[in-house]
Design a protein around this motif. Structure first.
Motif, short mmCIF file in Angstrom:
data_model
loop_
_atom_site.label_atom_id
_atom_site.label_comp_id
_atom_site.label_asym_id
_atom_site.label_seq_id
_atom_site.Cartn_x
_atom_site.Cartn_y
_atom_site.Cartn_z
N VAL A 22 75.89 63.39 -27.17
CA VAL A 22 74.83 63.18 -28.16
C VAL A 22 73.46 63.33 -27.50
O VAL A 22 72.56 63.99 -28.06
CB VAL A 22 74.96 61.80 -28.84
CG1 VAL A 22 73.78 61.52 -29.76
CG2 VAL A 22 76.26 61.69 -29.61
N ALA A 23 73.28 62.77 -26.32
CA ALA A 23 72.01 62.85 -25.61
C ALA A 23 71.65 64.30 -25.31
O ALA A 23 70.50 64.73 -25.53
CB ALA A 23 72.07 62.04 -24.32
N ASN A 24 72.60 65.08 -24.80
CA ASN A 24 72.33 66.49 -24.51
C ASN A 24 71.97 67.25 -25.78
O ASN A 24 71.07 68.08 -25.79
CB ASN A 24 73.53 67.14 -23.83
CG ASN A 24 73.71 66.66 -22.41
OD1 ASN A 24 72.76 66.22 -21.77
ND2 ASN A 24 74.93 66.71 -21.91
N GLU A 25 72.69 66.96 -26.85
CA GLU A 25 72.42 67.64 -28.12
C GLU A 25 71.04 67.25 -28.66
O GLU A 25 70.31 68.10 -29.18
CB GLU A 25 73.51 67.30 -29.13
CG GLU A 25 73.44 68.15 -30.36
CD GLU A 25 74.63 67.94 -31.29
OE1 GLU A 25 74.44 68.16 -32.50
OE2 GLU A 25 75.72 67.55 -30.82
N ASN A 31 64.13 70.60 -27.96
CA ASN A 31 63.63 71.80 -27.28
C ASN A 31 63.65 73.01 -28.21
O ASN A 31 62.73 73.83 -28.18
CB ASN A 31 64.45 72.08 -26.02
CG ASN A 31 64.15 71.07 -24.93
OD1 ASN A 31 63.07 70.49 -24.89
ND2 ASN A 31 65.11 70.85 -24.05
N ASP A 32 64.69 73.11 -29.02
CA ASP A 32 64.77 74.22 -29.98
C ASP A 32 63.63 74.15 -31.00
O ASP A 32 62.98 75.15 -31.29
CB ASP A 32 66.11 74.22 -30.72
CG ASP A 32 67.28 74.59 -29.82
OD1 ASP A 32 67.04 75.10 -28.70
OD2 ASP A 32 68.44 74.35 -30.23
N CYS A 46 55.63 66.84 -27.37
CA CYS A 46 56.32 65.93 -28.26
C CYS A 46 56.75 64.72 -27.43
O CYS A 46 57.38 64.88 -26.38
CB CYS A 46 57.54 66.60 -28.88
SG CYS A 46 58.33 65.62 -30.15
N THR A 47 56.36 63.54 -27.89
CA THR A 47 56.75 62.32 -27.16
C THR A 47 57.47 61.37 -28.11
O THR A 47 57.33 61.47 -29.32
CB THR A 47 55.52 61.61 -26.57
OG1 THR A 47 54.61 61.30 -27.61
CG2 THR A 47 54.84 62.48 -25.52
N PHE A 48 58.22 60.46 -27.53
CA PHE A 48 59.02 59.51 -28.28
C PHE A 48 58.79 58.12 -27.70
O PHE A 48 58.63 57.96 -26.50
CB PHE A 48 60.51 59.86 -28.19
CG PHE A 48 60.80 61.27 -28.61
CD1 PHE A 48 61.09 61.54 -29.93
CD2 PHE A 48 60.75 62.31 -27.70
CE1 PHE A 48 61.35 62.83 -30.34
CE2 PHE A 48 61.00 63.61 -28.10
CZ PHE A 48 61.30 63.88 -29.42
#
Length: 191
Positions: A22-25, A31-32, A46-48
């Motif tokens: 899930v993290a990689n996705e 990124n996409d 973009c930050t979270f």
């Protein structure tokens, strides 16, 4: 972001054993999206960040350091939420560890470098102490109000009991006077 969870039939707060996937996705999806919104060869920032509801410890929400990765942000959030169930010391430790991991990493051109873990720990301790003092004062105030209210209730009850006792005494006195008159009248008739 939620699509990465939905594709696996998971809720936002679930991940469990499939978390690395899930993290990689999540990171790939971000990124996409950022790549698709590139203008003039510049990829947007973009930050979270995550906010923890810590009302029971510091009386407000706590904002965790910003990251460029949604998976890192969620890892920080989950770690602190899990610690929350173990009490203040566990939460404090988790937040300081998150600050330590983010320390020195500027998340964007406009965002300052994250605070040092020492500053975070000091700020947490101050917020906890301030809230504990306010909480104790509020608790004492509520207790005093409750005691005052209970005294008022008890006084009303005692007043009611006293009024009933007075009425009973008056009624007994009236009965005694009536009986005395009857006795006097009976004695006069005999004489």
């Amino acid at each position: 972001i939620l699509n990465a969870f939905r594709r696996r039939g998971l809720h936002f707060n679930e991940a469990g054993a499939v978390w690395p996937e899930v993290a990689n996705e999540l990171d790939q999806d971000v990124n996409d999206v950022l790549g698709q919104n590139r203008t003039g060869g510049i990829t947007p920032d973009c930050t979270f960040y995550s906010q923890l509801p810590l009302k029971e410890f510091i009386g407000k929400r706590l904002y965790l350091p910003t990251t460029r990765s949604p998976s890192t942000c969620l890892e920080h959030h989950h770690r602190c939420v899990q610690a929350r169930h173990a009490g203040w010391e566990a939460v404090r430790g988790a937040v300081v560890d998150v600050a330590r991991a983010a320390y020195g990493q500027a998340t964007s051109k406009r965002s300052p470098v994250a605070s040092s873990p020492t500053k975070v720990a000091t700020a947490l301790d101050m917020a906890y102490a301030k809230f504990a003092k306010q909480h104790a004062e509020e608790k004492a105030k509520k207790k005093a109000e409750h005691e005052s209210k209970m005294r008022g209730v008890m006084l009303q009850r005692f007043e009611g009991l006293a009024q009933r006792a007075d009425k009973n005494l008056e009624a007994a006195e009236r009965r005694r006077v009536i009986e005395a008159r009857k006795e006097t009248t009976r004695l006069k008739r005999k004489a």
